[in-house]
Design an enzyme around this catalytic site. Structure first.
Site: not given
Length: 137
Positions: A50, A57, A72-74, A91-92
């Site tokens: 935060c 968070d 995408v490679e994991l 968060h946003e």
């Protein structure tokens, strides 16, 4: 039986920390570029901090995308996501930044990211962002 002793030093960067620090999203060619299909990735151990309190968070991230020319490679997405662990970010912003970075490297036909943050202080936050590739005219 031989005993193995592992010693660690607090001032030595661990190999996992180095991998996370240097993390970049990596792609490879889509094996089925002519077929529309969805990829669903769940990342249940996302953390950031935060920016106001400094408290951690925790969230589960749900990424769904329809690849175009790249997938995408994991392992790279796991390391990239872990790079947020010590960042102070709302968060946003983090949800939008992750999707922006993903789109920049994978250029999917469609992508949606849902960040379901664990409740803290009796507040449960879910952020959802989407991207749709613009069609060439």
């Amino acid at each position: 039986m031989t005993e193995t002793t592992i010693t660690t030093s607090d001032n030595v960067e661990k190999y996992g920390e180095r991998e996370i620090r240097d993390a970049q999203l990596i792609t490879f060619p889509n094996p089925r570029p002519g077929r529309r299909y969805d990829v669903h990735i769940t990342l249940p151990e996302f953390t950031c901090k935060c920016p106001f309190s400094g408290y951690p968070d925790f969230a589960t991230l749900y990424l769904t995308y329809c690849p175009d020319q790249k997938v995408v490679e994991l392992k790279s997405i796991k390391l990239y996501i872990n790079s947020y662990r010590d960042r102070h970010i709302p968060h946003e912003e983090v949800t939008n930044q992750i999707l922006d970075d993903f789109v920049a490297v994978a250029n999917p036909l469609y992508a949606r990211l849902k960040a379901d943050f664990n409740p803290r202080g009796n507040v449960h936050t879910v952020i959802e962002v989407e991207y749709h590739q613009e069609k060439a005219s």
